[in-house]
Scaffold this active site. Sequence first.
Site, PDB file in Angstrom:
ATOM      1  N   GLY A   1       8.235  -1.302   4.179  1.00  0.00           N
ATOM      2  CA  GLY A   1       7.562  -2.971   4.152  1.00  0.00           C
ATOM      3  C   GLY A   1       6.172  -2.805   4.514  1.00  0.00           C
ATOM      4  N   CYS A   2       5.764  -1.967   5.390  1.00  0.00           N
ATOM      5  CA  CYS A   2       4.251  -1.759   5.885  1.00  0.00           C
ATOM      6  C   CYS A   2       3.660  -0.905   4.946  1.00  0.00           C
ATOM      7  CB  CYS A   2       4.229  -1.211   7.144  1.00  0.00           C
ATOM      8  SG  CYS A   2       5.129  -1.911   8.621  1.00  0.00           S
ATOM      9  N   THR A   3       4.173   0.038   4.151  1.00  0.00           N
ATOM     10  CA  THR A   3       3.511   0.575   3.062  1.00  0.00           C
ATOM     11  C   THR A   3       3.083  -0.310   1.934  1.00  0.00           C
ATOM     12  OG1 THR A   3       4.595   2.692   3.737  1.00  0.00           O
ATOM     13  CG2 THR A   3       3.657   2.692   1.517  1.00  0.00           C
TER      14      THR A   3
ATOM     15  N   ALA B   1       0.342  -2.675   2.890  1.00  0.00           N
ATOM     16  CA  ALA B   1      -0.884  -2.060   3.130  1.00  0.00           C
ATOM     17  C   ALA B   1      -1.581  -1.843   1.757  1.00  0.00           C
ATOM     18  CB  ALA B   1      -0.879  -0.655   3.983  1.00  0.00           C
TER      19      ALA B   1
END
Length: 229
Positions: free
Chosen positions: A119-121, A124
């Site tokens: 999710g964070c990838t 970003a």
Amino acid sequence: MSKKSRKKSSKTPSSIATAKKKAPTKRATTQTKSAKTQRTPATKSTKTIAKAGSHKAASKQLNSSKSASAPAGAKSALTEGQKAPAFRLPRDGGDVISLADYAGRKLVLFFYPRADTPGCTREAIDFTRLADAFTTAGTAVLGISADPLKAQEKFRDKHKLAVPLISDEKHEMLEAYGAWGEKSMYGKTFLGILRTTVLIGTDGKVAKVWRNVRVDGHADQVLDAARSL
């Protein structure tokens, strides 16, 4: 004296003796019952006190656990319209970055749980994809997590990220912006980073806050909000 009179007189002492023997037995029985009656309330009162004591002890344990967990799970009262909390923290590349560096500019802060997770990838990468559009809208973008600088730099290089990444290992900025609190997974509760995004206006005040962010389409929503300021 007749035989009948002798029999009656001989029976009389015996009857008296028997009566005397029975009398103490009745008194003893009465005393025994009295003693049992006195002991019974004492036993009940002791049990009642013991139960009351254990109940108080349990209450103390519950109260102490509640008071200890409340501050840990409490979120910041950061609201739209208030002045954005100041910060000064290291970023990827080894430089130090602060809120004062963006005075007079719009600024987006997106807080993500952990570098290089799915999710964070995606989040970003989406902000990187829209980096030029944010610049055109006069808006800077910063990503923040509790990862150490080495992890942030590895994350940046692996996915060719074009937004500065801040390392807040002590959770100071995360707490100030309400991005640190209680989370739950697989039935367990723990403290961690709450996926949050904050848009700061040119006046240095919080213009909009997104909490419990869903990654898909989120960066585009933030861009639209930045353009409308």
